[in-house]
Design a protein around this motif. Structure first.
Motif, short mmCIF file in Angstrom:
data_model
loop_
_atom_site.label_atom_id
_atom_site.label_comp_id
_atom_site.label_asym_id
_atom_site.label_seq_id
_atom_site.Cartn_x
_atom_site.Cartn_y
_atom_site.Cartn_z
N UNK A 1 19.66 6.15 0.29
CA UNK A 1 18.28 6.50 0.63
C UNK A 1 18.26 7.57 1.71
N UNK B 1 9.93 7.09 3.05
CA UNK B 1 11.01 7.22 2.07
C UNK B 1 10.89 8.57 1.38
N UNK C 1 15.77 8.42 -3.22
CA UNK C 1 16.47 7.19 -3.54
C UNK C 1 17.43 7.49 -4.66
N UNK D 1 15.74 9.88 -7.25
CA UNK D 1 14.30 9.66 -7.39
C UNK D 1 13.61 10.19 -6.15
N UNK D 2 12.57 10.95 -6.36
CA UNK D 2 11.80 11.52 -5.25
C UNK D 2 10.53 10.73 -5.06
N UNK D 3 10.30 10.32 -3.82
CA UNK D 3 9.10 9.53 -3.55
C UNK D 3 7.91 10.41 -3.18
N UNK E 1 16.49 -2.28 -5.66
CA UNK E 1 15.13 -2.74 -5.74
C UNK E 1 14.59 -3.36 -4.48
N UNK E 2 15.18 -3.02 -3.32
CA UNK E 2 14.63 -3.54 -2.07
C UNK E 2 14.96 -4.99 -1.81
N UNK E 3 15.91 -5.57 -2.55
CA UNK E 3 16.28 -6.95 -2.33
C UNK E 3 17.23 -7.11 -1.15
N UNK E 4 18.07 -6.09 -0.98
CA UNK E 4 19.09 -6.21 0.05
C UNK E 4 18.73 -5.43 1.29
N UNK E 5 19.34 -5.86 2.40
CA UNK E 5 19.06 -5.15 3.63
C UNK E 5 19.66 -3.76 3.58
N UNK E 6 19.03 -2.85 4.29
CA UNK E 6 19.50 -1.49 4.41
C UNK E 6 20.39 -1.35 5.63
#
Lengths: 113, 114
Positions: free
Chosen positions: B34, B46, B49, B57-59, B98-103
């Motif tokens: 990211x 963001x 990604x 992927x562009x946000x 998918x945002x499940x894990x910590x960054x």
């Protein structure tokens, strides 16, 4: 869409007192909730997360957070603040099918000696 | 153990000049990568990604682009910088998608465009 609100720009607390940093969220599904801390000119450090299970989550450095589904909140707490806890704190949210976390605007915690 | 490196740490560039910020992750394979931008020391936005090599992927449509030429390398670029590109750029990686894990964040790159 998903969003996070941190209603307080700054929280001031005396050393030794309990602290609370507030966070509310909005998602269209089950929330995955995170807290991060940032020290000046540094990257963010992960503190704790809630995915499922117990509503009270314990994390690093004595911090904990309570997930409240009815109030859509995930407040960060610590029983006894330290001066070294002074930093910028971020709440973040995601949910199933989302690609990444959405962060709140941050709350600056100032712990006075 | 896993580590993430970002460079340069600070950068001062004139308007209209190109930009290249680099991020590498060690000690893991196939990380999700990211790029975030933090303006005025507050909220994080963001930008890009990536779940794999060449997959970006562009946000937010803007003056920046990203590339992932290798599994653990993520590059943020611009052909012509704008004043509004100034900010603190943070690279991060996660194991779970998918945002499940910590960054896990790098130490950041502070860009000032003059």
């Amino acid at each position: 869409a998903q969003s996070v609100a941190q209603p307080e720009d700054q929280v001031n607390v005396a050393e030794g007192n309990p602290l609370t940093v507030k966070c509310t969220y909005s998602v269209s599904g089950n929330p995955y909730l995170f807290w991060y801390v940032q020290y000046p000119n540094r990257g963010l450090q992960f503190l704790l997360k809630y995915i499922t299970g117990d509503n009270l989550v314990k994390g690093s450095y004595g911090f904990e957070a309570e997930f409240n589904k009815s109030q859509t909140s995930f407040h960060l707490k610590k029983p006894s603040a330290l001066v070294s806890d002074s930093a910028l704190y971020f709440c973040a949210v995601s949910t199933t099918g989302r690609r990444a976390l959405t962060f709140g605007s941050g709350t600056r915690l100032q712990v006075q000696p | 153990s896993q580590t993430i490196h970002q460079w340069p740490a600070t950068l001062v560039q004139p308007v209209g000049s190109p930009l290249s910020l680099e991020c590498t992750v060690e000690g893991t394979s196939n990380p999700n990568l990211y790029w975030y931008r933090q303006a005025a020391g507050r909220g994080l936005q963001l930008l890009f990604y990536s779940v794999g090599i060449g997959q970006i992927s562009s946000e937010v449509p803007q003056n920046l682009s990203a590339s992932r030429p290798q599994d653990r390398q993520f590059i943020l670029s611009s052909k012509k910088l704008l004043l509004s590109d100034s900010g603190f750029y943070l690279c991060a990686w996660s194991v779970l998608a998918g945002g499940l894990g910590e960054l896990f964040f790098g130490e950041g790159s502070r860009l000032t465009v003059l």
